[in-house]
Design an enzyme around this catalytic site. Structure first.
Site, mmCIF file in Angstrom:
data_model
loop_
_atom_site.group_PDB
_atom_site.id
_atom_site.type_symbol
_atom_site.label_atom_id
_atom_site.label_comp_id
_atom_site.label_asym_id
_atom_site.label_seq_id
_atom_site.Cartn_x
_atom_site.Cartn_y
_atom_site.Cartn_z
ATOM 1 N N SER A 1 24.746 44.891 54.584
ATOM 2 C CA SER A 1 23.284 44.918 54.437
ATOM 3 C C SER A 1 22.596 44.174 55.594
ATOM 4 O O SER A 1 22.687 44.626 56.732
ATOM 5 C CB SER A 1 22.921 44.366 53.057
ATOM 6 O OG SER A 1 21.570 44.600 52.754
ATOM 7 N N ALA A 2 21.942 43.047 55.362
ATOM 8 C CA ALA A 2 21.299 42.303 56.450
ATOM 9 C C ALA A 2 22.300 41.963 57.556
ATOM 10 O O ALA A 2 21.955 41.941 58.743
ATOM 11 C CB ALA A 2 20.655 41.026 55.906
ATOM 12 N N GLY B 1 21.138 39.745 52.307
ATOM 13 C CA GLY B 1 20.050 38.908 51.821
ATOM 14 C C GLY B 1 18.800 39.310 52.575
ATOM 15 O O GLY B 1 18.525 40.503 52.716
ATOM 16 N N HIS C 1 21.127 50.448 52.647
ATOM 17 C CA HIS C 1 20.572 50.841 51.343
ATOM 18 C C HIS C 1 19.699 52.089 51.498
ATOM 19 O O HIS C 1 18.657 52.203 50.840
ATOM 20 C CB HIS C 1 19.712 49.725 50.727
ATOM 21 C CG HIS C 1 20.410 48.419 50.526
ATOM 22 N ND1 HIS C 1 21.196 48.152 49.430
ATOM 23 C CD2 HIS C 1 20.448 47.295 51.285
ATOM 24 C CE1 HIS C 1 21.669 46.905 49.522
ATOM 25 N NE2 HIS C 1 21.233 46.366 50.635
ATOM 26 N N GLU D 1 24.017 53.553 50.116
ATOM 27 C CA GLU D 1 24.876 52.581 49.433
ATOM 28 C C GLU D 1 26.231 53.214 49.129
ATOM 29 O O GLU D 1 26.282 54.316 48.567
ATOM 30 C CB GLU D 1 24.198 52.105 48.143
ATOM 31 C CG GLU D 1 22.927 51.326 48.432
ATOM 32 C CD GLU D 1 22.262 50.758 47.171
ATOM 33 O OE1 GLU D 1 22.630 51.153 46.057
ATOM 34 O OE2 GLU D 1 21.369 49.903 47.326
#
Lengths: 237, 237
Positions: free
Chosen positions: A120-121, A88, A157, A192
């Site tokens: 991700s985050a 997020g 990413h 990714e």
């Protein structure tokens, strides 16, 4: 106890479902554990995010509870068998971790061997700082210093420059070279579909797309699954 | 005296030279003034950046000096006829403005009628906060609060979603909607080639590509040159 981290670039790759591409590595990391504590703070709707993660982990055979449902989040971390921090907005996530006083408790549990999965985050905040996030700074955390579970930074990413682009904003590589102008820290540009499995003395790159390494004074270079990555655990020379 | 701002999305549009697409509006803004003070802090190599800006402003008929060449940067701002803040990394730029104590002096001079030209990061810092920058947080400024010369935020280099993309990172629109979850501030998504001319009571959109307005509780909407934009000067209802 050894450290057990799985740092994933993206929760979802193009054309597959949520966590599908990393389900195997998550199960390998968690071993016989059956309970997972979820940290949903990177998104705004904590209940909806938790429902999504709970359903996906149930299909892998795990019971997931969220730290935002706990009366005492610090106690929930202290008692957790395993932790999953979802993606997020990295600034929002880190700000909430500070607000809830969760950084030190997470560090303690990871040092004691609790498996940590980040996407991700959730992978960004496992690193030295969040200074290599792609996210918009929608909230201001008290510091960009993160969990520091590993001595390097990640760029999730990671995106190669598009030679046909007419857009004039900086490419990802240009942004990471700007980071190196100001910070002497190694950055792993994690495409990714790629992820890092990290132990105390070992680090392994998983996933076909590979990664790109950014280090001050050196040209960016490619690494592939199977390449020796121990230098990442030692930090800049 | 009235405010005179020109907030430009990008210093260079695809296929044109540095500041070519905004040279006319810059000359309109500067009027009869001949001296411009440059703020190069968004990039690392201040001398090279200054040489580039100096050459370009010379071709427009202006003499440009840089604040980093001044013995007393605050005095240089106080004496400036006009200010140009160039693009680069917004976090680095704002951190240096705080470090040099330049925020209040710039606000004072702009309120007294000094023309202000910003491109990209230089436009971001003219706004309420830098919370809608696209840049990587490579350095940590003491605050995300910026010059607050206007009561809204900008997203420079605004980029429409690419329907053919297989990349799973958030689109620009998704990032700005996350901003609205946490902040009740209007954001102007300013496409490359667009710019805003702002006075005390007037605001005008220039450039063919137009802009996209993001406001809490409303669907994002397009604005074109000639549209009434006075609502931007009033802030959220």
């Amino acid at each position: 106890m050894a450290k057990h981290l799985l740092l994933v670039s993206t929760s979802t790759t193009h054309g597959t479902g949520y966590l599908d591409h990393c389900a195997g590595p998550i199960q390998d990391l968690l071993g016989g554990r059956r309970q997972v504590l979820f940290v949903p703070y990177a998104l705004f709707d904590l209940d909806a995010y938790t429902a999504k993660a709970r359903e996906r982990f149930a299909r892998m055979g795990y019971e997931l509870t969220s730290v935002h449902e706990a009366a005492d989040p610090v106690a929930a971390v202290a008692a957790a068998e395993a932790l999953f921090i979802g993606g997020g907005n990295t600034f929002r996530l880190l700000a909430r971790l500070y607000e809830k006083g969760l950084l030190a408790p997470i560090r303690t549990r990871v040092a004691a061997g609790m498996p940590y999965v980040g996407t991700s985050a959730g992978s960004n905040v496992a690193c030295v700082t969040i200074r290599t996030t792609n996210d918009m700074p929608i909230v201001q955390p008290p510091s960009f210093d993160a969990l520091q579970l590993v001595p390097f930074n990640l760029n999730p990413h990671y995106l190669d420059p598009d030679p046909g682009s007419t857009h004039m904003g900086e490419t990802r590589e240009e942004r990471l070279l700007q980071f190196l102008e100001e910070n002497d820290k190694i950055v792993v540009g994690l495409r990714e579909g790629s992820m890092l499995r990290v132990g105390d003395e070992s680090i392994e790159l998983l996933g076909a797309p590979g990664a790109r390494i950014f280090q001050r004074g050196q040209a960016p270079r490619e690494v592939r699954p199977g390449d020796a990555l121990d230098f990442l655990l030692r930090g800049p020379a």
